[in-house]
Design a protein around this motif. Sequence first.
Motif, mmCIF file in Angstrom:
data_model
loop_
_atom_site.group_PDB
_atom_site.id
_atom_site.type_symbol
_atom_site.label_atom_id
_atom_site.label_comp_id
_atom_site.label_asym_id
_atom_site.label_seq_id
_atom_site.Cartn_x
_atom_site.Cartn_y
_atom_site.Cartn_z
ATOM 1 N N GLY A 104 0.794 -1.224 0.000
ATOM 2 C CA GLY A 104 0.000 0.000 0.000
ATOM 3 C C GLY A 104 0.821 1.266 0.000
ATOM 4 N N LYS A 105 2.142 1.136 -0.003
ATOM 5 C CA LYS A 105 3.023 2.298 0.029
ATOM 6 C C LYS A 105 3.655 2.544 -1.335
ATOM 7 C CE LYS A 105 5.654 3.198 3.540
ATOM 8 N NZ LYS A 105 6.686 3.127 4.595
ATOM 9 N N ASP A 106 3.964 3.795 -1.579
ATOM 10 C CA ASP A 106 4.779 4.183 -2.723
ATOM 11 C C ASP A 106 5.795 5.173 -2.189
ATOM 12 O OD1 ASP A 106 5.929 4.726 -5.125
ATOM 13 O OD2 ASP A 106 4.225 5.806 -5.972
ATOM 14 N N GLY A 107 7.024 4.720 -2.050
ATOM 15 C CA GLY A 107 8.016 5.548 -1.386
ATOM 16 C C GLY A 107 7.656 5.683 0.083
ATOM 17 N N ASN A 108 7.533 6.905 0.557
ATOM 18 C CA ASN A 108 7.173 7.147 1.950
ATOM 19 C C ASN A 108 5.694 7.469 2.134
ATOM 20 O OD1 ASN A 108 9.830 6.829 2.942
ATOM 21 N ND2 ASN A 108 10.351 8.913 2.275
ATOM 22 N N LYS A 109 4.916 7.342 1.081
ATOM 23 C CA LYS A 109 3.500 7.694 1.156
ATOM 24 C C LYS A 109 2.635 6.439 1.231
ATOM 25 C CE LYS A 109 4.004 12.088 -1.315
ATOM 26 N NZ LYS A 109 3.546 12.908 -2.478
ATOM 27 N N GLN A 110 1.638 6.489 2.118
ATOM 28 C CA GLN A 110 0.732 5.367 2.306
ATOM 29 C C GLN A 110 -0.584 5.658 1.590
ATOM 30 O OE1 GLN A 110 1.778 2.681 4.523
ATOM 31 N NE2 GLN A 110 0.167 1.547 3.462
ATOM 32 N N TYR A 111 -0.904 4.824 0.618
ATOM 33 C CA TYR A 111 -2.143 4.975 -0.137
ATOM 34 C C TYR A 111 -3.164 3.895 0.204
ATOM 35 C CZ TYR A 111 0.604 8.165 -3.038
ATOM 36 O OH TYR A 111 1.387 9.207 -3.490
#
Length: 417
Positions: A130-137
């Motif tokens: 569910g993450k892309d880099g340091n961002k949680q989507y």
Amino acid sequence: MRRRPLALVCVTASLVSACGMLPHEHPRKTVTVWLMKDSASEGFLRRFTAGFERTHKDLRLDIRVQEWTGIVDKVRKALRDDSGNGPDVIEVGNTQVPLYADGGRLADLTLESMRDWGQDTWLPGLAEPGKDGNKQYGIPWYAANRVVVYRKDLFEAAGISRPPKTREEWLTDTGRLNTGGNQGIYLAGQDWYTLSGFIWDEGGDLAQQRDYRWKGALDTPAALRGMEFYRRLQSLGRGPVDADEEHPPQAGVFAGGKVAQIVAVPGLARSIVEQNPDLKGKLGFFPVPGKTAARPGTVFTGGSDLVVPQNTRDQFAATAVVGALTGARWDTELARTMNYVPNRTTLARAVAGEEGVAAMAAGAAHGRATPGTPQWADVEADNPIKGYMTRVIEGADPATEARRASARITRDLAPDV
């Protein structure tokens, strides 16, 4: 977990109370939620809708149950639709999140995850995809994973008093069970999800990202050790070397009465007993053993995350729904209702009374998912891992075959290079 005929089911306040508004009542904002078929029972959805609307007087839920078939295209279309008529919350498969996060179409829920939703206790196999880099989507909702389904009577007859805790014990016990016309284990030659767990346990991976590029990693020493263990285990049964666990369906093979173990989700036991009622009460479950007794083996974790489209009409309302569905109260109730693993390691005790689910929860604490790139779907479309496994089991040089399969994976993950 994908059942029932095609239907679009709306769960709204009208299911739990009379339709219409009371005099002087302010109109509620509608939050449209797409959930997938059979992820939650109708009874659970009724209870959740009533509870949520009781504590959120300004919001009304419109829950629409979707079919898995064709859902990727349907979600992508909804994420591009700026008419304001699309869903505000969507359930997606945990490994599908990268497909939808690509292009900035999902809301960034990092702040809520860290501040309100207990991000540090989530199952890694749900949280990481569910993450892309340091961002949680993607916000973890529920999980399911493979365990070992076994015949208690055959274990007892072989003098095995408890399930194995380590891989070496597992091999030894399986060898003892592989007698008298019985297969110690039925393990198809191309069960690549099970292989993945052994590779991860060794510290390897299916693919790795280096310098912003994904490359196949089956040829690393760690991945090769995982394949060698798989080969040894698979040889203690008569599973087909050139097919996966669905060809033929392993539930039917197990129901034949001559198999001591399979690696599968616990829910498969229901199908086994339906096909062979004599096995009722004879089936047990234990986590896939790890390299040491200190912890179970790593397993592929399936399940679902919830996402909020960037084009939602009301992100505040959407996140309120996500927070409630994935919070301890309702996530625990969902797990108990549907025999899932809850989304947090701290909630595992909620399913401790159910043997199969408890075994899943023990493994899920160390679960993983497929590489977090949208292009992984291209790898699975014509999966080179399967052919690699067959060739190694048939006696080909593992290092050579691993390099060949890794090169294919690298090409699939970078088709425009």
